[in-house]
Design an enzyme around this catalytic site. Structure first.
Site, mmCIF file in Angstrom:
data_model
loop_
_atom_site.group_PDB
_atom_site.id
_atom_site.type_symbol
_atom_site.label_atom_id
_atom_site.label_comp_id
_atom_site.label_asym_id
_atom_site.label_seq_id
_atom_site.Cartn_x
_atom_site.Cartn_y
_atom_site.Cartn_z
ATOM 1 N N CYS A 1 0.491 -46.039 30.550
ATOM 2 C CA CYS A 1 0.893 -47.308 30.895
ATOM 3 C C CYS A 1 0.751 -47.591 32.337
ATOM 4 O O CYS A 1 0.292 -48.808 32.607
ATOM 5 C CB CYS A 1 2.457 -47.432 30.664
ATOM 6 S SG CYS A 1 3.052 -49.130 31.120
ATOM 7 N N CYS B 1 10.136 -46.670 26.874
ATOM 8 C CA CYS B 1 10.747 -48.054 26.857
ATOM 9 C C CYS B 1 10.851 -48.565 25.408
ATOM 10 O O CYS B 1 11.593 -49.487 25.046
ATOM 11 C CB CYS B 1 10.121 -49.100 27.848
ATOM 12 S SG CYS B 1 8.386 -49.151 27.465
#
Ligand SMILES: Nc1ncnc2c1ncn2[C@@H]1O[C@H](COP(=O)(O)OP(=O)(O)OP(=O)(O)O)[C@@H](O)[C@H]1O
Length: 360
Positions: free
Chosen positions: A109, A205
């Site tokens: 990410c 997440c």
């Protein structure tokens, strides 16, 4: 960064760290623009028991980020990176698990979403820098930059940032790298940010309940990877219902009666076998890496460094040998337990990141 007023895009997650980052840069007189990546459609996500996670995740975070931006009186944009996140992070996460690896989505990410795509958006807005709330430091050194650990050892995130290139470091700021979390919270209180007491974000997440097995089965379907649990001696001890349910070093959940404690020591996705052994079988003396990034240029030959093989791993003195083609070999001075394909190994010289790559 010179003291001149700069245009700085702050990557705002709605959390304390990036909110304080934005507030501090604004206070220093810079032109600050807030930007939030929408990366995951939480509205469609349920816990499997019917309830949604809308109250703790993305959309609320976007609201939080927007409210902070309003209170700081800075422009604020939401960029939709859901497709990119799916491809670069989630698909790779699933591919890794189904190939017998244990992935590290945060590294990807950072690499793809934050420091390629978001940095590009910042450049399109003619920003001088992209700032994030990471706990790491970028130190100008000679003609280039060194990526260094955050000063607070409890918060240091340099491990997740080893992919940063010189060109990226030239354009990226980590204003919190020299602070402790307590100092950051004190700033949040001083700026009266509503998010001052917000909890830390979770590990993965996009799996807010931590049930990654259910997540994988929803993405890819269940029942495809069942097979045998095999002892290192070759004895078949039982069956499992999916290689992706296991990770190297795992002890619980094997469901096997055996005189000594057993650990997962290998996962072979091709034969769908989970290999188990005693504690001593967990130790290995070396590993190989691919996709290696060297913070400066690749060294000509072997070098000595401290190597970290997962985020909270105690670094081990090692010899790192570049193998060409973006690969490298790491030989540990002392054998290490739990070397896990799919995780990142990062090399340090003291506080400084020399490079890192993916464990094969
Ligand atoms: N959805 C997002 N949009 C924009 N930036 C983000 C987003 N998620 C994370 N970031 C940026 O990456 C940084 C590090 O992310 P991480 O997930 O480690 O958050 P964190 O340490 O909990 O920080 P924060 O308190 O700001 O949420 C954040 O401080 C922020 O600058």
């Amino acid at each position: 960064m010179s003291q001149k007023r700069k245009r700085i895009v702050v990557a705002m997650s709605g959390g304390v760290d990036s909110s304080v980052t934005a507030a501090l840069l604004k206070e220093q007189g810079h032109e600050v623009i807030g930007m939030t990546m929408q990366i995951w459609d939480y509205a469609s996500f349920t816990s499997g028991h019917g309830e949604t996670f809308g109250s703790c995740c993305s959309l609320d975070d976007v609201h939080d980020a927007r409210r902070v931006a309003e209170s700081l009186d800075i422009p604020f944009y939401v960029v939709n990176f859901e497709k990119d996140f799916q491809q670069a992070v989630i698909d790779r996460f699933c591919d890794d698990y189904f190939a017998g690896r244990t992935p590290n989505p945060c590294v990807l990410c950072n690499q793809v979403l934050k420091f390629e795509l978001l940095l590009r958006r910042a450049r399109e807005l003619e920003a001088d820098y992209l700032a994030t709330g990471h706990y790491a430091r970028i130190v100008a050194e000679g003609d280039g930059y060194a990526l260094c650990k955050g000063l607070d050892p409890a918060k240091d995130q340099s491990y997740f940032l080893y992919t940063l290139t010189q060109e990226q470091m030239e354009r990226v700021l980590f204003p919190l790298g020299g602070m402790t979390k307590d100092e950051v919270r004190a700033h949040a209180a001083r700026f009266a940010l509503r998010v001052a007491e917000k909890a830390e974000s979770q590990d993965i997440c996009f799996v807010p309940d931590g049930d990654y097995v259910r997540f994988l089965e929803e993405e890819r379907g269940a029942g495809k990877m069942d097979g045998e649990i095999v002892h290192v001696s070759g004895t078949v001890l039982g069956r499992h219902c999916g290689t992706y349910r296991y990770t190297i070093g795992q002890r619980r959940g094997l469901g096997i009666a055996w005189p000594s404690p057993l650990y997962v020591v290998g996962i072979d996705a091709a034969s769908r076998q989970v290999l188990v052994g005693e504690k001593e079988h967990l130790s290995v003396g070396s590993l190989t890496l691919h996709g290696v990034n060297w913070s400066l240029s690749a060294p000509e030959g072997p070098l000595r460094a401290a190597c970290r093989i997962r985020y909270r791993h105690q670094e081990v003195p090692s010899t790192i040998t570049p193998l060409g083609g973006g690969r490298a070999q790491v030989d540990f001075d002392q054998p290490q337990k739990g070397v896990t394909p799919g995780q990142a190994a990062v090399f340090y010289d003291g506080d400084r990141v020399l490079g890192g790559g993916w464990i094969e």
